[in-house]
Design an enzyme around this catalytic site. Structure first.
Site, PDB file in Angstrom:
ATOM      1  N   CYS A  17       0.854  -1.179   0.000  1.00 47.97           N
ATOM      2  CA  CYS A  17       0.000   0.000   0.000  1.00 47.97           C
ATOM      3  C   CYS A  17       0.896   1.238   0.000  1.00 47.97           C
ATOM      4  O   CYS A  17       2.117   1.130  -0.083  1.00 47.97           O
ATOM      5  CB  CYS A  17      -0.949  -0.001   1.194  1.00 47.97           C
ATOM      6  SG  CYS A  17      -0.134   0.131   2.799  1.00 47.97           S
ATOM      7  N   HIS A  67     -18.887 -13.431  -9.322  1.00 45.83           N
ATOM      8  CA  HIS A  67     -19.677 -14.446  -8.634  1.00 45.83           C
ATOM      9  C   HIS A  67     -20.387 -13.804  -7.453  1.00 45.83           C
ATOM     10  O   HIS A  67     -20.089 -12.668  -7.074  1.00 45.83           O
ATOM     11  CB  HIS A  67     -18.804 -15.610  -8.164  1.00 45.83           C
ATOM     12  CG  HIS A  67     -17.619 -15.207  -7.367  1.00 45.83           C
ATOM     13  ND1 HIS A  67     -16.496 -14.628  -7.929  1.00 45.83           N
ATOM     14  CD2 HIS A  67     -17.358 -15.273  -6.040  1.00 45.83           C
ATOM     15  CE1 HIS A  67     -15.599 -14.372  -7.006  1.00 45.83           C
ATOM     16  NE2 HIS A  67     -16.097 -14.744  -5.837  1.00 45.83           N
TER      17      HIS A  67
END
Length: 631
Positions: free
Chosen positions: A385, A548
């Site tokens: 990050c 999904h």
């Protein structure tokens, strides 16, 4: 162990040690040069004496340069976190000494990095989720404070005492007029690639202390004098033969003007007797410096004549230039005799260059990683990050604990900042907004992009790679001649070809509708797919997306199955364009098996082959992609 093998091992260790020392100093040469220029210009004996401006150089030698060395040493052990601890420890040793602590920084910097690395390894699995940033910051602060105290009270005085002993020995040699004899060791060591270890590990720290007191130091020119190598290359230019003669003029330019001394090492390795030319040449150069009171004000790195002239203080130009000229002349005369007497036609230079490269690389290991990482090869996962602390630390901790519980504790899962991703990272997990930076920082790795470091599919994707290929595939399909086919999981009519580009939401709805119409899921599953995409991007990379449903609609799955939508021009998924959108419905935990099958299939295809499938009009080719995997 044979004597030859033992010698090779010792040489490898010395070369590795030399590279490590060089790695602490070389990245910070700019600071040395800045300090040297300020000193050369503004000290009382400088070109433009100015007491006010000269004061700017003092903090550089006492604080800035040692801190940079300490940080570099710590980061070499444990990246940025190790660098911070190395710098803290270095600050402690600086505060406890009146001399520039270059040697001390080379000791406590790497030690600080090692300490925090061992702490993290011992406690990383014991940190509760959500407390990573708090514990990481306070552990670094507390450990850094302890190291600073130890460096101040113990290491500093010890290094100062050793420095006094070393300086006393050097002054004794100088007073006896024996300093030219160091070339007997320096010149052969340079050819064995210990030049940086000698220059930056030994001569530079001593030279900087001497330079602060006297305005210059001879030690900066013992290793960096280009004269010995220049004389050998000039001899090859004039009396050499074959390839050695033709390549020598170019080597002269690179060596003398560019400062890359390694260019002449193969010529010595080709004719080791030429060591009898460079050793006397080095001795003659050092003797000239001693007699004429020459020296540099800061390290000349690289050893170019331009760097030497730039670091020459006022009043020392004649001595330094004379040292280069004398060393060149001695080397040229002796080398010419040996080369002329040799029957070698110069063709062995290429072999010597290869031997040199082997010597330089001996003991090092190049780490390579396919862009697509197979489960059996997976050893290192990095969460990255902006700051390399809070969010990525939480994500790494969560994944590490899950993998450990699943029996994959041998896989290293750590976090770092974008820009500090290690070169051996195999899978890098980062936020989708940092995609470009992450890829640029670690092009060798496979990348997974998330919207939330905790709520994501990373564990499922990783676990799919790690599951036993044949066993998981057989849970969903029947094997037939090393191929897997099951019409209930993927029907040919559920492969839609050459679709026009639509939005991400529209593509997901199309996949959901097809799953619903085929009897795999209930109607609610479609909204679950859209909700899942809002929380976590299902773009896998390599032009594939796998939308999904979220856990809330898992009970609407009637049976496991997939549908495939081909968009030749791609659908924008935020982190990349998906040209194949694969809708997934998994009953129970069977979605892992489906993911495993997809991961296995993609592993078998190169990027070029996938690009062909993205535009193919052959439905059977796409069917084979998702229903066949090799043993």
């Amino acid at each position: 162990m044979s004597e030859a093998k033992a010698g090779n091992v010792a040489q490898e260790k010395m070369q590795k040690f030399g590279r490590f020392l060089s790695g602490m100093v070389m990245p910070n040469i700019g600071a040395f040069i800045a300090w040297g220029l300020l000193t050369a210009l503004f000290i009382p004996t400088g070109w433009i004496p100015n007491e006010y401006l000269a004061a700017a150089g003092g903090p550089m030698s006492k604080w800035l340069i040692p801190l940079l060395i300490g940080y570099s040493g710590g980061s070499a052990i444990y990246q940025h976190r190790g660098g911070v601890l190395g710098a803290i420890a270095t600050a402690g040793i600086i505060a406890g000494s009146d001399i520039p602590m270059f040697l001390g920084a080379m000791i406590v910097g790497p030690f600080g990095g090692w300490c925090i690395k061992k702490f993290d390894e011992a406690f990383q699995d014991k940190i509760p989720t959500g407390f990573e940033m708090l514990i990481n910051n306070f552990s670094a602060g507390i450990l850094g404070g302890i190291l600073a105290i130890l460096a101040y009270a113990i290491v500093g005085p010890v290094v100062s005492s050793l420095n006094d002993i070393l300086r006393g020995g050097v002054e004794f040699i100088v007073n006896l007029g024996l300093i030219p004899l160091v070339s007997i060791l320096v010149e052969p060591a340079k050819v064995l690639f210990l030049n940086n270890a000698i220059n930056h590990g030994v001569f530079s720290p001593i030279g900087i202390q001497e330079s602060q007191e006297l305005g210059k130091s001879i030690f900066f020119m013992i290793e960096s004098n280009p004269g010995p190598g220049l004389g050998v290359l000039l001899a090859f230019c004039l009396v050499g033969k074959g390839m050695a003669k033709s390549s020598a003029p170019g080597a002269v330019i690179i060596h003398f003007l560019g400062g890359i001394h390694e260019i002449y090492f193969p010529y010595i390795l080709m004719k080791p007797i030429l060591l009898l030319a460079v050793i006397p040449a080095g001795m003659a150069g050092v003797f000239t410096l001693s007699v004429l009171n020459g020296g540099l004000i800061a390290p000349a790195s690289p050893g170019s004549i331009f760097a030497i002239l730039a670091m020459t203080p006022k009043g020392a130009y004649f001595a330094n230039i004379a040292a280069v000229v004398v060393a060149t002349a001695v080397s040229f005369v002796i080398a010419s005799i040996f080369i002329k007497a040799s029957k070698d036609d110069g063709s062995s230079l290429e072999e010597a260059q290869q031997n040199m490269q082997d010597m330089k690389n001996r003991g090092s290991k190049r780490v390579e990683s396919d862009v697509v990482v197979k489960g059996s090869e997976l050893k290192k996962i990095i969460y990255a990050c902006d700051a390399g602390m809070g969010s990525s630390a939480m994500g790494a901790s969560a994944l590490r604990n899950k993998l450990k519980k699943a029996g994959y504790g041998y896989i290293s899962v750590t976090n770092c900042a974008i820009g500090n991703i290690p070169s051996d990272a195999q899978i890098v997990v980062s936020h989708e907004k940092l995609a470009d930076r992450a890829i640029a920082d670690s092009p060798q790795a496979e990348h997974l992009f998330v919207q939330d470091f905790i709520k994501n599919d990373v564990y499922d994707i990783i676990l799919a790679k790690l599951q036993n290929v044949e066993a998981k595939v057989e849970e969903v399909t029947d094997s037939k001649e090393n191929a897997v086919e099951d019409e209930t999981v993927l029907k040919r009519e559920n492969i839609k070809m050459c679709l026009d580009t639509v939005t991400k939401e529209e593509a997901i709805k199309m996949a959901g509708e097809l799953l619903y119409k085929s009897g795999y899921v209930g109607k609610e599953y479609i909204n679950g797919m859209l909700a899942r995409e809002q929380d976590v991007s299902t773009y896998m990379g390599r032009g594939i997306a796998i939308p999904h449903g979220e856990n809330a609609v898992k009970d609407t799955v009637k049976k496991s199955g997939i549908v495939v939508l081909q968009f030749p021009n791609g659908v924008e998924f935020g982190t990349g364009k998906a040209k194949l959108v694969v809708g997934i419905a998994g009953k129970g935990d069977e979605h892992l098996a489906i993911l495993a099958n997809i991961a296995i299939a993609l592993d078998e295809y190169t990027d070029e082959q996938l690009e062909e499938l993205f535009v193919t009009k052959d439905k059977e080719a796409l069917y084979n992609l998702f229903t066949k995997s090799n043993d």
